[in-house]
Design a protein around this motif. Structure first.
Motif, mmCIF file in Angstrom:
data_model
loop_
_atom_site.group_PDB
_atom_site.id
_atom_site.type_symbol
_atom_site.label_atom_id
_atom_site.label_comp_id
_atom_site.label_asym_id
_atom_site.label_seq_id
_atom_site.Cartn_x
_atom_site.Cartn_y
_atom_site.Cartn_z
ATOM 1 N N LYS A 269 54.564 34.842 41.098
ATOM 2 C CA LYS A 269 53.598 35.697 41.166
ATOM 3 C C LYS A 269 52.257 35.856 40.813
ATOM 4 N N ASP A 270 51.483 35.136 40.110
ATOM 5 C CA ASP A 270 49.548 34.529 40.278
ATOM 6 C C ASP A 270 49.507 34.935 41.371
ATOM 7 N N GLU A 271 50.569 33.555 42.624
ATOM 8 C CA GLU A 271 49.729 33.175 43.501
ATOM 9 C C GLU A 271 50.039 33.856 44.326
ATOM 10 N N ILE A 272 50.908 35.242 44.157
ATOM 11 C CA ILE A 272 51.112 36.312 45.110
ATOM 12 C C ILE A 272 50.256 37.514 44.687
ATOM 13 N N LEU A 273 49.755 37.485 43.399
ATOM 14 C CA LEU A 273 48.850 38.825 43.867
ATOM 15 C C LEU A 273 47.606 38.066 43.670
ATOM 16 N N PHE A 274 47.329 36.842 43.822
ATOM 17 C CA PHE A 274 45.505 36.591 44.453
ATOM 18 C C PHE A 274 46.234 36.651 46.499
ATOM 19 N N ARG A 355 35.190 34.996 60.202
ATOM 20 C CA ARG A 355 35.657 34.417 58.820
ATOM 21 C C ARG A 355 34.128 33.976 57.933
ATOM 22 N N PHE A 356 33.075 35.307 58.331
ATOM 23 C CA PHE A 356 32.462 36.247 56.900
ATOM 24 C C PHE A 356 33.564 37.085 56.061
ATOM 25 N N GLU A 357 34.516 37.531 57.400
ATOM 26 C CA GLU A 357 35.572 38.785 56.112
ATOM 27 C C GLU A 357 36.037 37.922 55.429
ATOM 28 N N GLU A 358 36.904 37.061 55.693
ATOM 29 C CA GLU A 358 37.948 35.792 54.767
ATOM 30 C C GLU A 358 37.421 35.815 53.975
ATOM 31 N N LYS A 359 35.747 34.890 53.580
ATOM 32 C CA LYS A 359 35.034 34.854 52.630
ATOM 33 C C LYS A 359 34.903 35.769 51.113
ATOM 34 N N GLN A 360 34.475 36.722 52.102
ATOM 35 C CA GLN A 360 34.197 37.883 51.469
ATOM 36 C C GLN A 360 35.923 38.712 50.764
ATOM 37 N N SER A 361 36.654 38.306 51.208
ATOM 38 C CA SER A 361 38.225 38.746 50.827
ATOM 39 C C SER A 361 38.612 37.704 49.704
ATOM 40 N N ASP A 362 38.283 36.353 49.767
ATOM 41 C CA ASP A 362 37.922 35.602 48.979
ATOM 42 C C ASP A 362 37.450 35.768 47.947
ATOM 43 N N ALA A 363 35.927 36.032 47.861
ATOM 44 C CA ALA A 363 35.797 35.969 46.417
ATOM 45 C C ALA A 363 35.999 37.659 45.771
ATOM 46 N N TYR A 364 36.680 38.293 46.592
ATOM 47 C CA TYR A 364 36.993 39.666 46.409
ATOM 48 C C TYR A 364 37.906 39.416 44.999
ATOM 49 N N ALA A 365 39.226 38.667 45.954
ATOM 50 C CA ALA A 365 40.215 38.284 45.226
ATOM 51 C C ALA A 365 40.080 37.527 44.239
ATOM 52 N N ILE A 366 39.365 36.735 43.859
ATOM 53 C CA ILE A 366 38.730 36.337 42.909
ATOM 54 C C ILE A 366 37.837 36.924 41.784
ATOM 55 N N GLU A 367 37.495 37.857 42.053
ATOM 56 C CA GLU A 367 36.414 38.732 41.398
ATOM 57 C C GLU A 367 37.743 39.585 40.466
ATOM 58 N N ILE A 413 36.644 28.517 46.337
ATOM 59 C CA ILE A 413 37.338 28.985 45.050
ATOM 60 C C ILE A 413 36.789 27.505 43.997
ATOM 61 N N GLU A 414 37.207 26.670 44.116
ATOM 62 C CA GLU A 414 37.124 26.012 42.918
ATOM 63 C C GLU A 414 35.392 26.300 42.264
ATOM 64 N N THR A 415 34.382 25.646 42.432
ATOM 65 C CA THR A 415 33.359 25.566 43.010
ATOM 66 C C THR A 415 32.626 26.801 42.372
ATOM 67 N N TYR A 416 33.788 27.804 42.683
ATOM 68 C CA TYR A 416 32.805 29.615 42.769
ATOM 69 C C TYR A 416 32.787 30.126 41.111
ATOM 70 N N PRO A 417 31.475 30.801 41.169
ATOM 71 C CA PRO A 417 30.815 30.942 39.522
ATOM 72 C C PRO A 417 31.056 31.628 38.573
ATOM 73 N N LEU A 418 32.374 31.645 38.657
ATOM 74 C CA LEU A 418 33.591 32.622 38.627
ATOM 75 C C LEU A 418 33.132 33.214 36.118
ATOM 76 N N LYS A 419 33.006 32.553 35.969
ATOM 77 C CA LYS A 419 32.946 32.101 33.902
ATOM 78 C C LYS A 419 31.065 32.874 34.041
ATOM 79 N N GLU A 420 30.426 32.252 34.942
ATOM 80 C CA GLU A 420 28.809 32.598 34.787
ATOM 81 C C GLU A 420 28.209 34.047 35.444
ATOM 82 N N MET A 421 29.262 34.575 36.658
ATOM 83 C CA MET A 421 28.780 35.955 36.514
ATOM 84 C C MET A 421 29.879 36.902 36.054
ATOM 85 N N LYS A 422 30.543 36.636 35.150
ATOM 86 C CA LYS A 422 30.965 37.531 34.076
ATOM 87 C C LYS A 422 30.306 37.687 32.579
#
Length: 428
Positions: A269-274, A355-367, A413-422
């Motif tokens: 379910k977590d993977e599906i939600l992402f 590809r640019f839009e896909e990168k945007q969408s990946d970042a949005y989903a992580i956030e 995704i692995e190197t995405y600075p999620l904690k730092e941004m929060k």
């Protein structure tokens, strides 16, 4: 002269095919860049040695078939005109019917059946290997059913477009391309609007998501994203493929959130939600509308270029091709050839945007989900189940990939600075 032209284009096609085979099977080693080694983007961390081998072999075959089939279309259309077969189709159509619309329909039917028959072997080879590598779950008869649906939908739409275009050619001899594009705009938007409701159900059965708890979570994400969705749809793709997918489709009130049942069966379910958050990002970021706008801009340029190229071709070689003006039905294969060529030339530009839009969408989903672990495992499973190419060769990426490679996506995704941004947001 005709034999000479035919020999040149056939030899050119064979040389191109030989080069692409050498490029894909010999030059492209498939070595993973050092930056990805040892990370979660490294295939050795989530694929067995056998799976890596299968993925590499299957990808090479798919890529070769793509690079063989596209110029084959150009070759077929050119030879149809060069040796007068298009002229015969036109003659038979006019002998069969007096009404212009029926003549166009009959001519297009002859042309469509002929090109379908010539290109069918490559289509079948693609199906055969998708079965061999356990991607397709279809029987031959099921696959042929989809092929025939494709044929008749394509024929029906092209019948309308071709008839209108040739009538405009007769009425606006110099500016037909502008009139054609002007009508093409509302037609394209209308098609995007009706596709989820009338076209997609011809191929698959769509029904509300059975897992209501999961649907509630997905709709909660949709609500956060201001997406006006009351249902999440499930589609029974498991009878056709073992690959995974999900998407948001349609425009306006016909927008739909769709999950393949294979995705529901193989992701948690977590993977599906992402995955769903990623698809919702396309809606939030207006990628659907950006895509339509860019497509229509490219179509505008394409119509203009085709008009200019056809005018020049007829002026210089019309006698040899037995063509006196563009409004003759026999010119249609040349127009189709040019459309295919221009689409191929434009594909690197549209793929860069995608590809640019896909990168945007990946970042949005992580956030939105804040779950990097689920995101990484989701992409790893997508690569595993679909035998996706983790790091494609450069030419393949340029001409085929509307998404970043799996290695790029997983590493990002692995190197995405999620904690730092929060933490930055909290401090602000």
């Amino acid at each position: 002269m005709k034999i000479k032209w035919a020999a040149i284009v056939i030899v050119g096609y064979l040389l191109f095919s030989a080069f692409m085979y050498y490029y894909l099977f010999v030059m492209s080693t498939g070595d993973l860049p050092d930056i990805y080694k040892g990370t979660s983007a490294d295939p050795s961390t989530f694929l067995s040695e056998k799976e890596r081998s299968l993925s590499g072999d299957f990808s090479k075959i798919k890529n070769l078939l793509f690079f063989l089939s596209t110029p084959l279309e150009w070759l077929i259309y050119f030879l149809i005109v060069l040796f007068g077969l298009s002229h015969r189709f036109e003659k038979w159509a006019k002998e069969t019917a007096r009404i212009t619309f029926l003549q166009t329909s009959i001519y297009l039917f002859y042309l469509s059946v002929f090109t379908f028959a010539i290109t069918f072997p490559l289509q079948y080879i693609g199906f055969h290997f998708s079965k061999v590598y356990n991607i397709s779950a279809q029987t031959f008869s099921q696959w042929m059913k989809d092929e025939w649906i494709d044929f008749w939908i394509g024929y029906g739409l092209m019948m309308i477009l071709v008839f209108v275009m040739y009538e405009l050619m007769k009425k606006f001899k110099k500016r037909w391309w502008l009139a054609a594009w002007t009508l093409f705009v509302p037609f394209t938007i209308f098609l995007m609007y009706v596709q989820p409701i009338f076209i997609d159900p011809l191929y698959n059965d769509f029904y509300p998501l059975k897992d209501k708890q999961l649907e509630a979570k997905i709709l909660s994400l949709a609500d956060q994203a201001d997406i006006p969705a009351n249902h999440v749809y499930e589609v029974n793709m498991s009878k056709k493929t073992h690959a995974l997918n999900a998407y948001v489709t349609g425009i306006g009130s016909n927008a739909r959130i769709v999950l393949w049942d294979t995705t529901l069966n193989k992701l948690n379910k977590d993977e599906i939600l992402f995955v769903m958050a990623h698809e919702m990002a396309h809606y939030v970021k207006k990628h659907i509308y950006i895509g339509i706008a860019s497509y229509l801009i490219l179509a505008f340029i394409g119509f203009w270029l085709i008009a200019k190229m056809m005018e020049r071709l007829i002026n210089r070689h019309g006698e040899k091709l037995n063509v006196t003006n563009i409004a003759q039905l026999r010119t249609l294969p040349l127009i189709f050839m040019m459309i295919s060529m221009l689409s191929f030339v434009a594909s690197p530009f549209s793929n860069v945007l995608s590809r640019f839009e896909e990168k945007q969408s990946d970042a949005y989903a992580i956030e939105m989900t804040g779950n990097k672990t689920a995101a990484i495992s989701a992409f790893q499973k997508l690569a595993k189940e679909g035998l996706s190419e983790v790091k494609p060769p450069l030419l393949v990426k340029i001409f085929r990939y509307g998404h970043p490679s799996m290695a790029e996506r997983i590493y990002t995704i692995e190197t995405y600075p999620l904690k730092e941004m929060k933490e930055e947001r909290k401090n602000k």
